[in-house]
Motif scaffolding. Structure first.
Motif, mmCIF file in Angstrom:
data_model
loop_
_atom_site.group_PDB
_atom_site.id
_atom_site.type_symbol
_atom_site.label_atom_id
_atom_site.label_comp_id
_atom_site.label_asym_id
_atom_site.label_seq_id
_atom_site.Cartn_x
_atom_site.Cartn_y
_atom_site.Cartn_z
ATOM 1 N N LYS A 139 0.821 -1.214 0.000
ATOM 2 C CA LYS A 139 0.000 0.000 0.000
ATOM 3 C C LYS A 139 0.859 1.271 0.000
ATOM 4 O O LYS A 139 0.698 2.106 -0.890
ATOM 5 C CB LYS A 139 -0.977 -0.039 1.179
ATOM 6 N N PRO A 140 1.788 1.461 0.945
ATOM 7 C CA PRO A 140 2.557 2.713 0.905
ATOM 8 C C PRO A 140 3.633 2.757 -0.183
ATOM 9 O O PRO A 140 4.016 3.847 -0.599
ATOM 10 C CB PRO A 140 3.185 2.798 2.294
ATOM 11 N N THR A 141 4.150 1.608 -0.634
ATOM 12 C CA THR A 141 5.241 1.674 -1.609
ATOM 13 C C THR A 141 4.728 1.623 -3.048
ATOM 14 O O THR A 141 5.040 2.490 -3.851
ATOM 15 C CB THR A 141 6.256 0.543 -1.390
ATOM 16 N N TRP A 142 3.921 0.626 -3.394
ATOM 17 C CA TRP A 142 3.439 0.508 -4.770
ATOM 18 C C TRP A 142 2.240 1.402 -5.025
ATOM 19 O O TRP A 142 2.029 1.863 -6.148
ATOM 20 C CB TRP A 142 3.004 -0.929 -5.079
ATOM 21 N N GLY A 143 1.406 1.564 -3.973
ATOM 22 C CA GLY A 143 0.172 2.311 -4.146
ATOM 23 C C GLY A 143 -1.041 1.410 -4.228
ATOM 24 O O GLY A 143 -2.131 1.872 -4.519
ATOM 25 N N THR A 144 -0.878 0.101 -3.978
ATOM 26 C CA THR A 144 -2.030 -0.806 -4.002
ATOM 27 C C THR A 144 -1.797 -1.949 -3.020
ATOM 28 O O THR A 144 -0.666 -2.320 -2.748
ATOM 29 C CB THR A 144 -2.267 -1.367 -5.420
ATOM 30 N N TRP A 145 -2.923 -2.461 -2.469
ATOM 31 C CA TRP A 145 -2.820 -3.608 -1.545
ATOM 32 C C TRP A 145 -2.511 -4.878 -2.317
ATOM 33 O O TRP A 145 -1.799 -5.744 -1.841
ATOM 34 C CB TRP A 145 -4.142 -3.829 -0.805
ATOM 35 N N TRP A 146 -3.107 -5.003 -3.465
ATOM 36 C CA TRP A 146 -3.065 -6.279 -4.185
ATOM 37 C C TRP A 146 -3.012 -6.032 -5.675
ATOM 38 O O TRP A 146 -3.624 -5.095 -6.185
ATOM 39 C CB TRP A 146 -4.323 -7.106 -3.855
ATOM 40 N N ILE A 147 -2.266 -6.834 -6.387
ATOM 41 C CA ILE A 147 -2.275 -6.788 -7.844
ATOM 42 C C ILE A 147 -2.101 -8.221 -8.317
ATOM 43 O O ILE A 147 -1.405 -9.013 -7.675
ATOM 44 C CB ILE A 147 -1.169 -5.843 -8.373
ATOM 45 N N TRP A 148 -2.769 -8.573 -9.429
ATOM 46 C CA TRP A 148 -2.705 -9.975 -9.874
ATOM 47 C C TRP A 148 -1.443 -10.197 -10.702
ATOM 48 O O TRP A 148 -1.520 -10.562 -11.855
ATOM 49 C CB TRP A 148 -3.958 -10.338 -10.665
ATOM 50 N N ASP A 149 -0.283 -9.961 -10.125
ATOM 51 C CA ASP A 149 0.932 -10.293 -10.872
ATOM 52 C C ASP A 149 1.352 -11.724 -10.537
ATOM 53 O O ASP A 149 0.778 -12.376 -9.661
ATOM 54 C CB ASP A 149 2.029 -9.235 -10.674
ATOM 55 N N ALA A 150 2.327 -12.256 -11.283
ATOM 56 C CA ALA A 150 2.628 -13.686 -11.195
ATOM 57 C C ALA A 150 3.094 -14.081 -9.792
ATOM 58 O O ALA A 150 2.734 -15.142 -9.287
ATOM 59 C CB ALA A 150 3.676 -14.058 -12.235
ATOM 60 N N ARG A 151 3.903 -13.238 -9.132
ATOM 61 C CA ARG A 151 4.428 -13.590 -7.822
ATOM 62 C C ARG A 151 3.307 -13.659 -6.785
ATOM 63 O O ARG A 151 3.179 -14.616 -6.033
ATOM 64 C CB ARG A 151 5.492 -12.576 -7.409
ATOM 65 N N LEU A 152 2.456 -12.637 -6.766
ATOM 66 C CA LEU A 152 1.402 -12.597 -5.753
ATOM 67 C C LEU A 152 0.389 -13.709 -5.978
ATOM 68 O O LEU A 152 -0.063 -14.362 -5.039
ATOM 69 C CB LEU A 152 0.711 -11.225 -5.761
ATOM 70 N N THR A 153 0.044 -13.945 -7.267
ATOM 71 C CA THR A 153 -0.950 -14.973 -7.563
ATOM 72 C C THR A 153 -0.433 -16.362 -7.216
ATOM 73 O O THR A 153 -1.148 -17.171 -6.621
ATOM 74 C CB THR A 153 -1.342 -14.909 -9.049
ATOM 75 N N SER A 154 0.841 -16.644 -7.549
ATOM 76 C CA SER A 154 1.360 -17.984 -7.260
ATOM 77 C C SER A 154 1.476 -18.190 -5.749
ATOM 78 O O SER A 154 1.313 -19.304 -5.252
ATOM 79 C CB SER A 154 2.698 -18.220 -7.955
#
Lengths: 79, 157, 247
Positions: free
Chosen positions: C116-131
């Motif tokens: 949230k403070p660094t990227w600007g979002t809690w969640w994004i469906w990128d490959a690392r987070l999804t896997s």
């Protein structure tokens, strides 16, 4: 020390809520997992003990019936 | 080893090998969908669809940020050091947004090749350092005539 | 060698040896983890770009790293279950799956709060987070499948197959940041290169990784003991342990 004062440490230049929320959830979940594991081990030992004691009681009952239900001969004075 | 166990081990290893090949082929076939964003080279080569919601990612080009004095509108170039794409965005930028910093923007590519973003996310690399070290590096690289972020990790895009 | 391997599979032998190690694992784990966390929170310098929010790394990396290595250990145990039918391997899988679930959840949660403070979002469906989310579901699936099958032996085999099928996700998590474009940055610690941060940042990180590893070791031991006691309660050695307090 990377901070000038304790209040600066808590505030973390505005990032405090994020950092402390993470650490709080981490510690709560870790302590809960550890305490839960200790408790379930104790519970298993306790239930085993109760099982063994129940078995022991039952085998004692089978081996030596209680006197009130016995048909052993009692000598009563015939006078 | 017991022959039965040897047989079971072979079956297990075959299962794993087959599964890995299947997953490798699937992810290879879907790679364009697994990629989170298009990079500027792909966009300028026309690989990205026009007027469809997509993401574009890259570095904010040094000296390209133009802020509108009356509104929150920002324009900048996103580059991967071989091609760059103009991006426009209205809204609040993340704290980490800066020239020379990585970003991922969500939005649509219009027919003139401009990317109209409705969300801008900051991307950072895996290098962490204390501010003093970063300052010293910046000074050293200025002496050499390069920018620090560009010299540390241009390969991440 | 095979003799030692089969001795390792004896629940009684494991029970005795793990009881001796457990206090050391717990004490060492708590000392290292707390040292790493206190050093990281209060003494390590802040990052030039992210400021103090990067201090989440001192729990984010350990939880994510150990959540993945637990899965690799479970997969090795699953092979042992399928090939050698060793009881202890199945006990291990059953005992550590909930720990893996908790650590994966923590990695995702701390990652979201950091994002949230660094990227600007809690969640994004990128490959690392999804896997990583798939890893969470795999742990949940392993636990659910084990509970759904009553027969101990069939449950062990079904769970082992599921664990093995899921292991392909591990290299995907690890290399997702290199194979595809992701918002997540590449790994800070690599086996072959020196870490991409100065020593006053990576030493506390290493301490907290090692500390959490030891605490995981303790958790694995105590949870395996619980499982062994409940499975072997008909044996004489468990009876003696419960009634007299020694193995």
């Amino acid at each position: 020390m990377a901070f000038d004062s304790f209040s600066a440490f808590i505030a973390m230049e505005g990032h405090g809520p994020y950092v402390w929320a993470c650490y709080a959830v981490f510690f709560i979940l870790m302590i809960a997992t550890m305490a839960g594991s200790v408790r379930s081990r104790k519970a298993v030992i306790e239930s085993c003990r109760r099982g063994y004691e129940f078995e022991a009681d039952r085998s004692k009952v089978a081996a030596s019936p209680a006197p009130s239900a016995s048909f052993t001969r009692v000598n009563v004075s015939q006078d | 080893m017991h022959p039965i166990r040897k047989k079971r081990l072979t079956i297990v290893l075959f299962l794993l090998a087959g599964l890995s090949v299947a997953v490798a082929l699937t992810t290879y076939a879907l790679r364009q969908n697994i990629n989170l964003f298009y990079d500027p080279t792909q966009i300028s080569a026309g690989e990205a669809p026009v007027d469809v919601r997509i993401r574009a990612g890259g570095m904010v080009k040094e000296g390209s940020v133009i802020r509108d004095p009356d509104s929150l509108k920002v324009e900048f170039l996103v580059t991967d050091y071989s091609a760059s794409v103009p991006v426009e965005y209205v809204g609040i930028l993340p704290d980490l947004f800066a020239e020379g910093q990585g970003i991922v923007a969500m939005g649509r590519l219009n027919t003139e090749g401009r990317f109209v973003a409705d969300q801008v996310l900051a991307k950072h690399d895996e290098n962490y350092m204390p501010p003093e070290v970063a300052g010293a590096l910046e000074k050293a690289s200025k002496a050499e005539g390069k920018s620090v972020t560009g010299s540390v990790k241009p390969a991440s895009y | 060698m095979w003799q030692f391997f089969h001795k390792l599979g004896s629940p009684k032998w494991f029970f005795g040896i793990s009881t001796r190690f457990m206090p050391w694992l717990l004490a060492g784990g708590i000392v290292l983890l707390m040292a790493g966390i206190i050093w990281g929170l209060a003494f390590a310098p802040k990052d030039y770009l992210q400021g103090n929010s990067y201090r989440i790394i001192f729990i984010h990396v350990p939880t994510a790293f150990i959540a993945q290595s637990i899965y690799i250990m479970m997969a090795s145990a699953a092979i042992v279950t399928l090939v050698w039918r060793m009881k202890l391997a199945d006990v291990f899988v059953k005992a550590v799956a909930p720990v893996g679930l908790a650590l994966t959840f923590l990695a995702l949660f701390t990652g979201a709060v950091w994002g949230k403070p660094t990227w600007g979002t809690w969640w994004i469906w990128d490959a690392r987070l999804t896997s990583m989310l798939i890893l969470l579901f795999l742990y949940g699936g392993v636990i659910a499948l084990d509970r759904a099958i009553n027969d101990e032996k069939s449950a062990a085999r079904a769970v082992a197959v599921l664990v093995l099928v899921g292991v392909v996700n591990i290299p995907i998590i690890k290399y997702s940041v290199e194979w595809w474009n992701t918002l997540h940055q590449p790994a800070t610690f690599k086996l072959t290169e020196k870490p991409s941060m100065p020593a006053e940042m990576w030493v506390p990180l290493l301490l907290s990784v090692l500390g959490l590893y030891l605490i995981f070791g303790w958790l694995a031991c105590i949870r395996m003991q619980t499982e062994i006691l409940s499975r072997e309660q008909r044996t004489r050695w468990v009876r003696e342990f419960v009634l007299k307090g020694r193995v």
